[in-house]
Design a protein around this motif. Structure first.
Motif, PDB file in Angstrom:
ATOM      1  N   LYS A   1       0.818  -1.221   0.000  1.00  0.00           N
ATOM      2  CA  LYS A   1       0.000   0.000   0.000  1.00  0.00           C
ATOM      3  C   LYS A   1       0.850   1.269   0.000  1.00  0.00           C
ATOM      4  N   MET A   2       1.880   1.328   0.836  1.00  0.00           N
ATOM      5  CA  MET A   2       2.696   2.540   0.907  1.00  0.00           C
ATOM      6  C   MET A   2       3.505   2.741  -0.370  1.00  0.00           C
ATOM      7  N   PHE A   3       3.941   1.645  -0.983  1.00  0.00           N
ATOM      8  CA  PHE A   3       4.665   1.770  -2.250  1.00  0.00           C
ATOM      9  C   PHE A   3       3.740   2.325  -3.324  1.00  0.00           C
ATOM     10  N   TYR A   4       2.501   1.861  -3.343  1.00  0.00           N
ATOM     11  CA  TYR A   4       1.537   2.401  -4.300  1.00  0.00           C
ATOM     12  C   TYR A   4       1.275   3.881  -4.024  1.00  0.00           C
ATOM     13  N   ALA A   5       1.279   4.250  -2.746  1.00  0.00           N
ATOM     14  CA  ALA A   5       1.106   5.661  -2.389  1.00  0.00           C
ATOM     15  C   ALA A   5       2.263   6.489  -2.933  1.00  0.00           C
ATOM     16  N   LEU A   6       3.469   5.942  -2.852  1.00  0.00           N
ATOM     17  CA  LEU A   6       4.628   6.635  -3.429  1.00  0.00           C
ATOM     18  C   LEU A   6       4.451   6.820  -4.928  1.00  0.00           C
ATOM     19  N   LEU A   7       3.941   5.802  -5.603  1.00  0.00           N
ATOM     20  CA  LEU A   7       3.697   5.911  -7.046  1.00  0.00           C
ATOM     21  C   LEU A   7       2.677   7.013  -7.350  1.00  0.00           C
ATOM     22  N   ILE A   8       1.679   7.157  -6.482  1.00  0.00           N
ATOM     23  CA  ILE A   8       0.695   8.223  -6.661  1.00  0.00           C
ATOM     24  C   ILE A   8       1.372   9.589  -6.590  1.00  0.00           C
ATOM     25  N   ALA A   9       2.215   9.775  -5.571  1.00  0.00           N
ATOM     26  CA  ALA A   9       2.908  11.054  -5.392  1.00  0.00           C
ATOM     27  C   ALA A   9       3.834  11.337  -6.573  1.00  0.00           C
ATOM     28  N   ILE A  10       4.525  10.306  -7.055  1.00  0.00           N
ATOM     29  CA  ILE A  10       5.408  10.463  -8.210  1.00  0.00           C
ATOM     30  C   ILE A  10       4.593  10.843  -9.440  1.00  0.00           C
ATOM     31  N   THR A  11       3.472  10.157  -9.637  1.00  0.00           N
ATOM     32  CA  THR A  11       2.622  10.399 -10.801  1.00  0.00           C
ATOM     33  C   THR A  11       2.057  11.815 -10.803  1.00  0.00           C
ATOM     34  N   ILE A  12       1.537  12.245  -9.658  1.00  0.00           N
ATOM     35  CA  ILE A  12       0.997  13.609  -9.540  1.00  0.00           C
ATOM     36  C   ILE A  12       2.069  14.634  -9.926  1.00  0.00           C
ATOM     37  N   GLN A  13       3.269  14.442  -9.393  1.00  0.00           N
ATOM     38  CA  GLN A  13       4.360  15.368  -9.669  1.00  0.00           C
ATOM     39  C   GLN A  13       4.772  15.321 -11.140  1.00  0.00           C
ATOM     40  N   SER A  14       4.837  14.121 -11.716  1.00  0.00           N
ATOM     41  CA  SER A  14       5.269  13.994 -13.109  1.00  0.00           C
ATOM     42  C   SER A  14       4.272  14.639 -14.073  1.00  0.00           C
ATOM     43  N   ILE A  15       2.981  14.500 -13.795  1.00  0.00           N
ATOM     44  CA  ILE A  15       1.964  15.143 -14.628  1.00  0.00           C
ATOM     45  C   ILE A  15       2.118  16.661 -14.558  1.00  0.00           C
TER      46      ILE A  15
END
Length: 358
Positions: free
Chosen positions: A40-54
């Protein structure tokens, strides 16, 4: 100078406040992937990365600024990230985690934070610098995934977004992941939402992703190119304390100080601040872990934030390679700290039960 101080403290305070209130901990997330098979926390990190990359894609396309890349040392990134991963398990928190947990009153985190900053300073500016330079002078490579593959930046962003959306949707579809247990309400109004209400990890990740995106224009407006960064600012803080050279101070230094301030405000407001003394074992692990974190992050050119959250969002090879090997390092140490002791305990309990039966 005034704007640099204010903007750095604002972004840092926001990050520290949110991380403290939501218990956003990448160290625990990396550990749980191996020990508890919980991603779950790794997926949360992916969310934060994705938001920033967009956001970075939009800012670069609209001409607000252009993302630049520097050559990175492959060997140094791999070795340093692995060592950093070992360090965060021993210290009980990553670079950002030690800053915000120090704001809660954890003496162990204060120790780990001091040793982390000291280790980073020694590696970047002190007697360990020749070792770092010797390792990092070799195997330099282009860090831009776009330039090395010919694939446009936006394609990587779309792929990352699709993968993240799939993983998040699959996780949220499970009933047990939908609701976040709430504590008995003590506060009312805005105070309840700021200092008491519990938020889903994925909601926290969205906010952290937006803060990470905000850091870019705020930092660039002061002449510092880049986003969130913890290791170099921490090292510079030590340099400033020992030399008094104000030229060392930049936006990043006030960012990390802001993390501490924001965490302290969150902990005091939620009544979670408390001075807590660690035992001897925790002190030892904090010292060793902090030094490993400082040396490893400096060698790798970034920590779980600088490489794991920011560089990954820019589609940098350094960021993604670093993320993989810091996870491997945390798994390696988790085996000795968590898995092996549990296996020995179960084996001992089984042997004892058999003996009693006989």
């Amino acid at each position: 100078m005034v704007w640099m101080i204010i903007s750095g403290l604002i972004v840092g305070s926001m990050l520290g406040f949110v991380m403290q209130r939501t218990r956003f901990c990448l160290t625990g997330g990396f550990r749980d992937m191996y020990v508890q098979k919980n991603n779950k926390m790794f997926y949360a990190l992916l969310i934060a990365i994705t938001i920033q990359s967009i956001g970075l894609l939009i800012l670069s396309v609209t001409g607000v600024f252009k993302i630049t890349y520097e050559p990175f040392p492959i060997v140094g990134t791999i070795i340093g990230s692995f060592i950093f991963g070992i360090g965060i398990i021993l210290a009980g928190g990553c670079a950002t985690g030690t800053w915000y947990r120090a704001g809660e009153g954890l003496i162990g985190s204060w120790i780990a934070l001091f040793m982390y900053a000291l280790g980073a300073s020694a590696t970047k500016f002190g007697f360990l610098k020749p070792i770092s330079e010797s390792i990092n002078s070799k195997t330099l490579a282009n860090s831009s995934m776009t330039e090395t593959t010919g694939i446009p930046f936006w394609v990587f962003v779309v792929v990352l977004s699709a993968v993240t959306l799939f993983l998040v949707n699959r996780t949220l579809s499970k009933k047990k992941m939908m609701a976040v247990p709430q504590l008995k309400q003590r506060f009312t109004g805005i105070k309840h939402y700021l200092f008491e209400k519990r938020y889903h990890t994925f909601a926290a990740a969205i906010i952290i992703g937006l803060i990470a995106l905000l850091a870019w224009p705020m930092s660039i407006s002061t002449g510092r190119e880049g986003g969130l960064g913890i290791t170099t600012p921490s090292a510079k803080l030590v340099q400033f304390i020992t030399t008094g050279d104000t030229a060392i101070l930049d936006w990043g230094v006030f960012l990390v100080l802001g993390i501490f301030v924001g965490s302290y405000m969150a902990a005091k407001g939620s009544r979670e601040f408390k001075w807590r003394l660690p035992d001897i074992k925790t002190i030892k692990n904090s010292v060793i872990g902090g030094l490993f974190m400082g040396f490893g992050a400096s060698l790798a050119g970034g920590c779980s934030i600088g490489n794991g959250l920011v560089a990954t969002a820019t589609m940098s090879w350094q960021g993604w390679i670093s993320l993989v090997f810091m996870i491997f390092g945390s798994w390696f140490m988790s085996y000795f700290v968590f898995v092996r002791p549990m296996q020995q305990y179960k084996k001992s309990a089984k042997t004892s039960a058999v003996t009693q039966t006989a």
